[in-house]
Enzyme design. Structure first.
Site, PDB file in Angstrom:
ATOM      1  N   SER A   1       0.949  -1.172   0.017  1.00 12.70           N
ATOM      2  CA  SER A   1       0.063  -0.022   0.007  1.00 12.70           C
ATOM      3  C   SER A   1       0.786   1.404  -0.224  1.00 12.70           C
ATOM      4  O   SER A   1       0.321   2.279  -0.367  1.00 12.70           O
ATOM      5  CB  SER A   1      -0.940   0.072   1.144  1.00 12.70           C
ATOM      6  OG  SER A   1      -0.307  -0.067   2.417  1.00 12.70           O
TER       7      SER A   1
ATOM      8  N   ASP B   1      -3.998   7.922   7.651  1.00 10.38           N
ATOM      9  CA  ASP B   1      -4.893   7.063   8.269  1.00 10.38           C
ATOM     10  C   ASP B   1      -3.895   6.419   9.636  1.00 10.38           C
ATOM     11  O   ASP B   1      -2.967   7.101   9.925  1.00 10.38           O
ATOM     12  CB  ASP B   1      -5.455   6.134   7.370  1.00 10.38           C
ATOM     13  CG  ASP B   1      -4.534   5.262   6.759  1.00 10.38           C
ATOM     14  OD1 ASP B   1      -3.396   5.266   6.901  1.00 10.38           O
ATOM     15  OD2 ASP B   1      -5.210   4.604   5.661  1.00 10.38           O
TER      16      ASP B   1
ATOM     17  N   HIS C   1      -0.806   4.679   7.039  1.00  8.04           N
ATOM     18  CA  HIS C   1       0.034   5.252   6.127  1.00  8.04           C
ATOM     19  C   HIS C   1       0.318   6.841   6.088  1.00  8.04           C
ATOM     20  O   HIS C   1      -0.473   7.668   6.959  1.00  8.04           O
ATOM     21  CB  HIS C   1      -0.721   5.216   4.767  1.00  8.04           C
ATOM     22  CG  HIS C   1      -1.256   3.720   4.536  1.00  8.04           C
ATOM     23  ND1 HIS C   1      -2.565   3.176   4.737  1.00  8.04           N
ATOM     24  CD2 HIS C   1      -0.348   2.630   4.096  1.00  8.04           C
ATOM     25  CE1 HIS C   1      -2.881   2.015   4.699  1.00  8.04           C
ATOM     26  NE2 HIS C   1      -1.590   1.600   4.263  1.00  8.04           N
TER      27      HIS C   1
END
Ligand SMILES: *[C@@H]1O[C@H](CO)[C@@H](O)[C@H](O)[C@H]1NC(C)=O
Ligand SMILES: *[C@@H]1O[C@H](CO)[C@@H](O)[C@H](O)[C@H]1NC(C)=O
Ligand SMILES: *[C@@H]1O[C@H](CO)[C@@H](O)[C@H](O)[C@H]1NC(C)=O
Length: 351
Positions: A36, A315, A318
């Site tokens: 991610s 978040d 990240h």
């Protein structure tokens, strides 16, 4: 054309000019493997919980939510710009209209080196599957360029590999879902991961790669989600998880030395994300910007914080774009070998 329209055109010219780089990029192509931290939309159509193609993700990105796990650009997006590309590298899941000869992004949220990593969230595109996707892309490029030219082209590309965080966060440190913690000590597990990664790197080399940037793990124990789910005292980093990341990095760096000796036609470098993160201590107050759900991702359509430049995390997992920018700059132009070893990306691409 009225005055207002002219002004808009001038404005449009200058705002798009920042994306227009004059001249050729420093490498003709860039291939991205990872999770991610680098994903730019590969999970959007997967039945996984690890996807973020909704607001407030992308609030600072020109195209809005794209599947990037941050408010703006990812670290590799910024490196892509530093390399002089006039566009971001397209995700494998949607190369429609893109020039794959200049590279593809295979990175997928929740992906790991191990196949089972992240599967508690749904289907996954592990490193092994990313390699299969690359094999597919290489044969498409060979058809376009001709089989005599393809190797020469692929030899000049940069191969960026940033994977391994999920093998801890979405595997080893989730013993309720995975058996690895019972089977391996942290040191054995880190060694097994680096060993498996090495096999994948050799396969990528076999497909024509010669310039590799391997990115180590950041301080996993300082990720807000880890602190809130595993912390005994919710303001402090989890020492055990930071140690795991450092053990992994301690094995990845010697792998770089080993591969540089073994594959003399190639150059591997190691980007030390943990040292880079430590250098950002001013932003280290571990505050996240958006309201998150139990999965640690922003709750859809909630309003994020305004001062995104002052929050290290967007978040609960990240980093924000401002942190990505610092990391990208240090990886590209490292002030010391502790950040990038034995050289930084800027030097690697000039070889
Ligand atoms: C994860 O990917 C592997 C292949 O890499 C596949 O065998 C497995 O079924 C996938 N898991 C899920 C839950 O989709
Ligand atoms: C992992 O998945 C890849 C791709 O699906 C497959 O080729 C490989 O054999 C798998 N590795 C293991 C250890 O299961
Ligand atoms: C949490 O850590 C702080 C110092 O970092 C300490 O002052 C506090 O007492 C700790 N709280 C608990 C519940 O352990």
């Amino acid at each position: 054309m009225d005055h207002k329209t002219k002004l808009w055109m001038v404005f449009f010219f200058f705002s798009s000019a920042t994306y227009c780089v004059v001249g050729k990029p420093q490498v003709p192509c860039l291939f991205i493997f990872g999770d991610s931290l680098s994903d730019s939309g590969n999970n959007n159509n997967l039945a996984t919980d690890a996807k973020v193609n909704y607001r407030p993700y992308g609030i600072d990105f020109p195209a809005g939510p794209t599947g990037r796990f941050t408010n703006g650009r990812t670290s590799i997006d910024i490196i892509t710009e530093l390399l002089g590309f006039d566009h971001f590298i397209p995700p494998y899941a949607n190369t429609h209209g893109a020039d794959i000869v200049q590279g593809v992004n295979y990175a997928s949220g929740a992906a790991g080196i191990r196949n089972e990593t992240g599967t508690q969230l749904g289907p996954n595109i592990s490193m092994g599957l990313q390699l299969q996707h690359h094999t597919d892309i290489v044969s498409q490029i060979a058809k376009k360029l001709g089989y005599d030219k393809v190797q020469q082209h692929l030899n000049k590309c940069l191969y960026y590999v940033n994977i391994g965080s999920n093998d801890f966060l979405n595997n080893y440190f989730l013993p309720q879902h995975y058996p690895t913690k019972g089977k391996y000590t942290t040191d054995q597990y880190a060694a097994a991961l680096v060993q498996e990664l090495s096999t994948y790197l050799k396969a990528i080399h076999g497909l024509g790669a010669r310039k590799f940037s391997l990115v180590g793990l950041s301080l996993l124990g300082c990720v807000p989600h880890e602190i809130s789910t595993h912390g005994k005292n919710d303001s402090r980093c989890i020492q055990e998880e930071n140690n795991a990341a450092l053990l992994f990095n301690d094995k990845l760096k010697p792998l770089v030395d080993h591969l540089n000796k073994e594959l003399t036609d190639s150059k591997f470098i190691f980007i030390n994300s943990a040292v880079i993160r430590l250098s950002q201590l001013k932003l280290q107050d571990l505050v996240k910007c958006c309201k998150v759900g139990s999965n640690g991702q922003c709750i859809p359509n909630t309003k994020p914080c305004k001062a995104r430049n002052l929050h290290p995390f967007f978040d609960a997992f990240h980093p924000t774009e401002v942190v990505n920018k610092l990391s990208a700059n240090l990886a590209y132009n490292a002030p010391a070998p502790s950040f990038a070893y034995p050289m930084d990306i800027g030097r690697l691409v000039k070889l």
